[in-house]
Scaffold this active site. Structure first.
Site, PDB file in Angstrom:
ATOM      1  N   GLU A   1     -11.600  -3.967  -2.896  1.00 39.49           N
ATOM      2  CA  GLU A   1     -10.728  -2.932  -3.433  1.00 39.49           C
ATOM      3  C   GLU A   1     -10.528  -3.092  -4.945  1.00 39.49           C
ATOM      4  O   GLU A   1      -9.717  -3.917  -5.374  1.00 39.49           O
ATOM      5  CB  GLU A   1      -9.371  -2.996  -2.732  1.00 39.49           C
ATOM      6  N   HIS A  54      -9.760   1.708   0.670  1.00 38.95           N
ATOM      7  CA  HIS A  54      -9.656   0.655   1.675  1.00 38.95           C
ATOM      8  C   HIS A  54     -10.676   0.769   2.805  1.00 38.95           C
ATOM      9  O   HIS A  54     -10.332   0.555   3.978  1.00 38.95           O
ATOM     10  CB  HIS A  54      -8.234   0.682   2.249  1.00 38.95           C
ATOM     11  N   HIS A 104       0.807  -1.229   0.000  1.00 39.60           N
ATOM     12  CA  HIS A 104       0.000   0.000   0.000  1.00 39.60           C
ATOM     13  C   HIS A 104       0.841   1.281   0.000  1.00 39.60           C
ATOM     14  O   HIS A 104       0.534   2.252   0.691  1.00 39.60           O
ATOM     15  CB  HIS A 104      -0.961   0.012   1.191  1.00 39.60           C
TER      16      HIS A 104
END
Length: 360
Positions: free
Chosen positions: A306, A180, A110
């Site tokens: 996602e 997220h 991420h």
């Protein structure tokens, strides 16, 4: 923005960071949906869906800024530069090896330590129904080449929340922006997230190794634990299939079919709230939030759904490319459509309610 709109804009101080920087909480409200967004990380802290029985909280959130600063589960964040994992925190492109932040063991997750979910975003525009946030990631940050300029626009329209990413770079760089939130549409942490019904029109998934890195295989879902082409209560689909057991639950990328009509649909029989996610991205990461059992036990679980490009794509030439060049504009809209369906007798009824609210 008109004077009347300006008086309806809701913004409050959510807290201060250790350097004294103020973090704002911005509320968007159109009567159907109410969203609260933080300027740190672009966090979607709250998303309430109005129903005939009152508002239902659709996402998991934390009580204060200190909790978000300490958070390791990425609750509600805007994800960048690269959503999901890059193996060994490195990739090679055009004969040059690039080393990235390693923040999950030896891997990059991420966006690493400089991920967009830990950055302070600038408010460019704000009305009661629309918020535009901006961020510049300089060349070399996190190990990435090129300066990346990003905007993230949140808009409420009827029963829909639209999040739109735009990005430009001055040098070729991998980009995989996603979102997220943890969804439990029951609106009650005592109701298990896996009692929700899920449909994902994906005909393949990406098997992973022990570090949750794709092996490179693209495997057919037919008849297994990853087959959500027909809506099913998630707890009934989960099995002891090796890929599920190895990660203590779902944390996998589902590859959408070429004729997919959306990215995912989710429904809670407890609250009657249904949600459809639509995005042009080729895949959807499904994570069922099992780490929250230890890190945030009072929250319960929520599902992260996602939309994104393939994880670790820079290291797999046969995966769809996630490289962005200076000649391109990165555009990724994610549309969340909500509806309320009490005691749905069939999945068709859920779909019809969502269809009726689409484009409102």
């Amino acid at each position: 923005m008109t004077n009347s709109e300006a008086t309806n804009v809701t913004q409050r101080v959510f807290g201060e960071l250790s350097d004294g920087t103020t973090v704002q909480a911005v509320t968007l409200d159109n009567g159907c949906l109410r969203a609260e967004i933080l300027t740190r990380g672009g966090v979607l802290r709250s998303l309430q869906v109005n129903t005939p029985h009152g508002p239902v909280e659709a996402v998991l959130g934390l009580p204060d800024l200190a909790a978000y600063v300490a958070d390791t589960d990425n609750l509600g964040i805007l994800v960048g530069r690269y959503g999901n994992r890059i193996a060994g925190a490195r990739y090679e492109h055009a004969g040059v090896r690039h080393w990235l932040d390693a923040n999950e063991g030896r891997n990059h997750l991420h966006g690493g330590r400089h991920g967009f979910g830990r950055r302070l975003w600038t408010v460019l525009e704000q009305t009661p129904h629309r918020l535009v946030l901006a961020l510049t990631s300089p060349a070399g940050e996190g190990g990435y080449p090129g300066t990346l300029d990003v905007t993230a626009t949140f808009e409420l329209s009827g029963a829909e929340l639209l999040l739109t990413y735009h990005a430009r770079t001055d040098a070729e760089t991998p980009v995989n922006l996603t979102h997220h939130p943890y969804f439990n549409l029951a609106g009650d942490p005592q109701v298990p997230a896996d009692s929700q019904w899920l449909r994902v029109p994906a005909d393949h998934f990406l098997p992973v190794d022990a570090e949750l890195i794709p092996t490179g295989e693209v495997r057919d879902v037919s008849g297994g634990a990853f087959d959500f082409r027909e809506a099913v209560e998630v707890r009934l689909r989960r099995t002891d299939e090796a890929q599920v057991s190895a990660s203590s639950g779902y944390d996998h990328c589902l590859v959408l079919a070429g004729d997919a009509d959306c990215s995912a649909e989710l429904y809670s029989p407890h609250s009657g709230v249904a949600m459809r996610i639509a995005s042009p991205m080729p895949a959807l990461q499904f994570y069922e939030g099992q780490a929250l059992d230890c890190s945030q036990p009072k929250l319960g679980r929520g599902f992260c759904l996602e939309p994104q490009g393939f994880p670790d794509a820079p290291n797999h030439p046969h995966f769809p490319s996630t490289m962005l060049s200076p000649a391109e504009i990165y555009l990724h809209p994610i549309r969340y459509t909500f509806a309320h369906v009490s005691n749905a007798s069939s999945w068709a009824e859920v779909g019809q309610a969502l269809d009726a609210n689409a484009g409102t």
